[in-house]
Design a protein around this motif. Sequence first.
Motif, PDB file in Angstrom:
ATOM      1  N   GLU A  68       0.825  -1.201   0.000  1.00 52.88           N
ATOM      2  CA  GLU A  68       0.000   0.000   0.000  1.00 52.88           C
ATOM      3  C   GLU A  68       0.867   1.262   0.000  1.00 52.88           C
ATOM      4  O   GLU A  68       0.533   2.263  -0.639  1.00 52.88           O
ATOM      5  N   ALA A  69       1.986   1.208   0.733  1.00 53.35           N
ATOM      6  CA  ALA A  69       2.892   2.360   0.793  1.00 53.35           C
ATOM      7  C   ALA A  69       4.288   1.835   1.126  1.00 53.35           C
ATOM      8  O   ALA A  69       4.439   0.762   1.692  1.00 53.35           O
ATOM      9  N   VAL A  70       5.311   2.619   0.761  1.00 49.67           N
ATOM     10  CA  VAL A  70       6.679   2.191   1.016  1.00 49.67           C
ATOM     11  C   VAL A  70       7.430   3.287   1.768  1.00 49.67           C
ATOM     12  O   VAL A  70       7.134   4.478   1.620  1.00 49.67           O
ATOM     13  N   GLY A  71       8.363   2.897   2.557  1.00 46.63           N
ATOM     14  CA  GLY A  71       9.205   3.826   3.286  1.00 46.63           C
ATOM     15  C   GLY A  71      10.461   4.126   2.497  1.00 46.63           C
ATOM     16  O   GLY A  71      10.746   3.529   1.447  1.00 46.63           O
ATOM     17  N   GLU A  72      11.274   5.038   3.056  1.00 43.97           N
ATOM     18  CA  GLU A  72      12.505   5.434   2.381  1.00 43.97           C
ATOM     19  C   GLU A  72      13.463   4.254   2.267  1.00 43.97           C
ATOM     20  O   GLU A  72      13.701   3.543   3.234  1.00 43.97           O
ATOM     21  N   GLY A  73      14.004   4.040   1.093  1.00 46.12           N
ATOM     22  CA  GLY A  73      14.967   2.968   0.872  1.00 46.12           C
ATOM     23  C   GLY A  73      14.372   1.609   0.660  1.00 46.12           C
ATOM     24  O   GLY A  73      15.096   0.634   0.431  1.00 46.12           O
TER      25      GLY A  73
ATOM     26  N   LEU B 280       2.226 -14.398   1.387  1.00 44.24           N
ATOM     27  CA  LEU B 280       2.918 -14.506   2.672  1.00 44.24           C
ATOM     28  C   LEU B 280       2.044 -15.278   3.656  1.00 44.24           C
ATOM     29  O   LEU B 280       0.812 -15.347   3.494  1.00 44.24           O
ATOM     30  N   ALA B 281       2.670 -15.858   4.684  1.00 45.74           N
ATOM     31  CA  ALA B 281       1.887 -16.410   5.792  1.00 45.74           C
ATOM     32  C   ALA B 281       1.164 -15.261   6.475  1.00 45.74           C
ATOM     33  O   ALA B 281       1.750 -14.203   6.716  1.00 45.74           O
ATOM     34  N   LYS B 282      -0.111 -15.465   6.776  1.00 47.50           N
ATOM     35  CA  LYS B 282      -0.920 -14.375   7.297  1.00 47.50           C
ATOM     36  C   LYS B 282      -0.344 -13.810   8.594  1.00 47.50           C
ATOM     37  O   LYS B 282      -0.329 -12.587   8.808  1.00 47.50           O
ATOM     38  N   ASP B 283       0.176 -14.693   9.466  1.00 39.12           N
ATOM     39  CA  ASP B 283       0.705 -14.244  10.758  1.00 39.12           C
ATOM     40  C   ASP B 283       2.025 -13.491  10.636  1.00 39.12           C
ATOM     41  O   ASP B 283       2.491 -12.881  11.606  1.00 39.12           O
ATOM     42  N   LEU B 284       2.640 -13.540   9.443  1.00 43.57           N
ATOM     43  CA  LEU B 284       3.957 -12.916   9.272  1.00 43.57           C
ATOM     44  C   LEU B 284       3.908 -11.687   8.375  1.00 43.57           C
ATOM     45  O   LEU B 284       4.955 -11.104   8.072  1.00 43.57           O
ATOM     46  N   VAL B 285       2.720 -11.286   7.956  1.00 46.00           N
ATOM     47  CA  VAL B 285       2.590 -10.145   7.050  1.00 46.00           C
ATOM     48  C   VAL B 285       3.216  -8.894   7.664  1.00 46.00           C
ATOM     49  O   VAL B 285       3.988  -8.170   7.025  1.00 46.00           O
ATOM     50  N   GLY B 286       2.883  -8.629   8.926  1.00 47.79           N
ATOM     51  CA  GLY B 286       3.403  -7.436   9.583  1.00 47.79           C
ATOM     52  C   GLY B 286       4.914  -7.465   9.712  1.00 47.79           C
ATOM     53  O   GLY B 286       5.593  -6.453   9.499  1.00 47.79           O
TER      54      GLY B 286
ATOM     55  N   PRO C 288       1.707  -3.147   4.301  1.00 49.96           N
ATOM     56  CA  PRO C 288       0.974  -4.172   3.566  1.00 49.96           C
ATOM     57  C   PRO C 288      -0.537  -4.030   3.750  1.00 49.96           C
ATOM     58  O   PRO C 288      -1.008  -3.505   4.765  1.00 49.96           O
ATOM     59  N   ARG C 289      -1.266  -4.491   2.740  1.00 47.54           N
ATOM     60  CA  ARG C 289      -2.728  -4.578   2.854  1.00 47.54           C
ATOM     61  C   ARG C 289      -3.138  -5.957   2.380  1.00 47.54           C
ATOM     62  O   ARG C 289      -2.768  -6.370   1.262  1.00 47.54           O
ATOM     63  N   ILE C 290      -3.839  -6.697   3.232  1.00 48.38           N
ATOM     64  CA  ILE C 290      -4.271  -8.043   2.866  1.00 48.38           C
ATOM     65  C   ILE C 290      -5.453  -7.939   1.908  1.00 48.38           C
ATOM     66  O   ILE C 290      -6.501  -7.347   2.241  1.00 48.38           O
ATOM     67  N   LEU C 291      -5.271  -8.526   0.740  1.00 47.32           N
ATOM     68  CA  LEU C 291      -6.338  -8.527  -0.260  1.00 47.32           C
ATOM     69  C   LEU C 291      -7.313  -9.670  -0.025  1.00 47.32           C
ATOM     70  O   LEU C 291      -8.532  -9.482  -0.157  1.00 47.32           O
TER      71      LEU C 291
END
Length: 963
Positions: free
Chosen positions: A277-282, A293-299, A309-312
């Motif tokens: 959804e958005a990215v940080g610097e670098g 990704l595994a749902k529990d590891l998305v964050g 991230p945004r879960i679709l």
Amino acid sequence: MSWHVSLPEPHEFVVTTDYKSSVFLPKTDFPMRGGLPKKEPELLKRWADMKLFDRLRAESKGRTKFVLHDGPPYANGNLHIGHALNKILKDLITRSQQMLGKDSHYVPGWDCHGLPIEWKIEEEYRAKKKDKDQVPVVEFRRQCRAFADHWIGVQREEFKRLGVEGDWDHYYSTMKYESEAVIVKELGKFLMNGGLYKGSKAVLWSVVEKTALAEAEIEYHDHVSDTVHVRFPVVKSKDGRFDDASVVIWTTTPWTMPGNRALAYGPEIAYALVEVEAVGEGSRAKVGEKMLLAKDLVGAVGQAANFTPRILTDVSATDLEGLIAAHPLRGQGFDFDVRLLPADFVTADAGTGFVHIAPGHGADDYDLGVANGIEVPDTVAEDGSYYPHVPLFAGLQVYTSAGKKGPANRAVTEVLDKAGKLLAAGRISHSYPHSWRSKAPVIFRNAPQWFIAMDKPIAEIGGTLREKALAAIDATRFVPRAGYNRLRSMIETRPDWCVSRQRAWGVPIAVFVDKKTGEPLRDPEVMERVVESFRAEGADAWFDSPPERFLGNKYKAADFEQVRDILDVWFDSGSTHAFTLEGNPDLKWPADLYLEGSDQHRGWFHSSLLESCGTRGRAPYDGVLTHGFTLDEQGRKMSKSLGNITAPQAVCDQYGADILRLWVVGTDYTEDQRIGPEILKHQAEAYRRLRNTLRYLLGSLDGFSAVEKVDFVQLPELERWVLHRLAELDAMFRPAVDDFDFHKIATELHNFCAVDLSAFYFDIRKDAIYCDAPTTLRRRAARTVMAELFSFLTAWLAPITCFTAEEAWLARPADVPDGGADSVHLRLYPQIPNTWLDGELGEKWKTVRALRRVVTGALELERAEKRIGSSLQAAPHVHAAPEYQAALKGLDLAEICITSGGDLVAGEAPAGAFTLSDVPGVAVVPALAHGEKCARCWQVLPEVGKSAKHPLLCQRCEAAVEG
């Protein structure tokens, strides 16, 4: 465990000059100070001169055999404290089994082949700036053999110094010619029954040592690894729903990416399709890109790669079936599909929930790849560099020959980044496998090796090796029982046994491979020629002979490749039962017991089990005993850098080996133990008290003769109680010996000496020993029982403090029961007459001793208040309930309580009488004894002063003086 023994001292009976010589003070040549560092070597010489081991064997002939088969220590340095614990424990077992009446024949042995010794010789070459590979292999092996032989000699003397009794003149070693012949013969059995095969498999590999390693040769240390999150673009998925996404993996070994051939997911894990959804610097992530990704590891992945991230949608494991991805370096020499496969070993604890599979670089990876028909590529050579055929990275090293990180990780990461497939890079400190010899990190690499199959049916043993090994474990006695679960779980899951090593010092894999078929030559005649050549010349014959010597006229040498790999040293040690026990009339097969540290569940216990089950269908042992590891006083592992090493040689020089032996029984060996200066001081003090017990007995038995002996039926009740206690201890000790519970034996022995003897029996009987006339029944009875006590204590202590028990035994009076043995170690545990065990008497004296404790407590208070100086100044009134009155019937209260008088009083005690809460029914009113103090025995009695001839003596002492 400590030996709190407080013995009566002679100075308590200093008398006037007129009567001093008439007191029978203890007298013995057995010194108070042991002087063990000097005395023990003298006893070792005595045992050698009298050929003690040979005499034990001669006297044991025909008895039931007990065989503890020695797990071979490695011949490459001085002994450490772990060696001492191990060998002393073995000695305790073999000696105690011998004294139970068995033929306990112990043959020590050594492990001599393998990398540690080879590494030492290589270090000598490196120091001289010479190349080991330029030396003829037979010359190099000769130097290895000489090195091992030197250290066998050193260790043998150090083991002897600990008091370990064994067949030191006929020890076994894996490098003796006969041993090498039998080892290759055992290998030949696997060759002939089809269990041995050559395969290509991912094995643990040391780049530094250029050889495969066994799991037992691995230790884990903290290590900083490079990490990468990598995108694998999806090229095919169910209904095309993920075709615009990437499967993201995380790995701590970026260098394995060229070897990737598949991906794995967990069938029970919940997954998700995620959009950036958005990215940080670098951040290397791109807004709008999709990933699985595994749902529990998305964050966690979003944080690592610095994106939001945004879960679709949720994704199930079923949705992932049949998914195919592209290798992240497709178009650069890695143009193949990467299948997504289910695997139980994938977790969602860390990473991304997906695992990249490089079948040549991991055990799980290999098994999954083979099971699914995935190629197992060769990517990394034995020197840790990529093979020339590997695109992009040819020649780059993962680790250098010095064990340092090579450029491979950085290069792979940079190429992935340039290709747009690197999502994130980082570093992590984690536990990583290292070689326990070079201390360098190891890798998994696919390499051609020789294996013994775990799951191939073998007709000769009636099943697979795994089946037979598991059945053998079920039939084995484990002490402690936890060893059963540990070894069984290892056998249940272990892969095929890799038995080849790419080194020079060891028994070779003496096999010829047909160049056309790639199959090993299975010809018993060829193998027999190999065996006989090894028996005559040692394993060097394989390297020093033309192949025609073994192939004979039946085959052409040009048609076969002669294998130059050597056997895993665990196969060597796993075969020791075959060349030490089997066929030896002095021993037996299988052994009663194997005993080593708990790490040997994956080592010697393990390899011996597999070797024997694969050739004989059962374990080479009936029992397995394990001990823990030795730590310093703070519970730390010993190391030179910490300066906390306790060397057994230093302990022997300062204290003596018997102190170390007391330390072994003073701890629970099944757990980790601790040792250090303070603990050794404690054991030395414990030893001093123990020694004084023996010294007091010897002193009290001065001049004892058979004429004095009193028949059992004439013994006073107190002496019969002592014999009852001996019978109780004997009934406990014998099963404890069979349970190898020496801590229990030592603890009970300590309590018996400290509480039953010193604080009670000796305390009561010192008056009779010192002051009764020699002909009196009471003194004769006491010395009769003390002779038995000495006989039993020296026997029970013989396996524990082998030197001190022998020294005391040699100082015994002539008529102490000995069975004619001129060494305590030629004795058996004495037999207990049936009449000695008397449960009713034992219970009665428990009551008597309880009453005595109350009296002693009351008198201690009087002494503290300075109303009396000695208990002999007292004559207390003891108010006792009927059960105490009954127990004291026929006994002398003053004698039991060491007073000059006293009486039992029925009825309630007056207020203020002394009591103990745990002894209800007893109360004591202190009172002074009436009369004068006898100048010889110090009792205060009315009769003192009434004799015209000896006015300073009581009647008993007058009779003794007049004698």
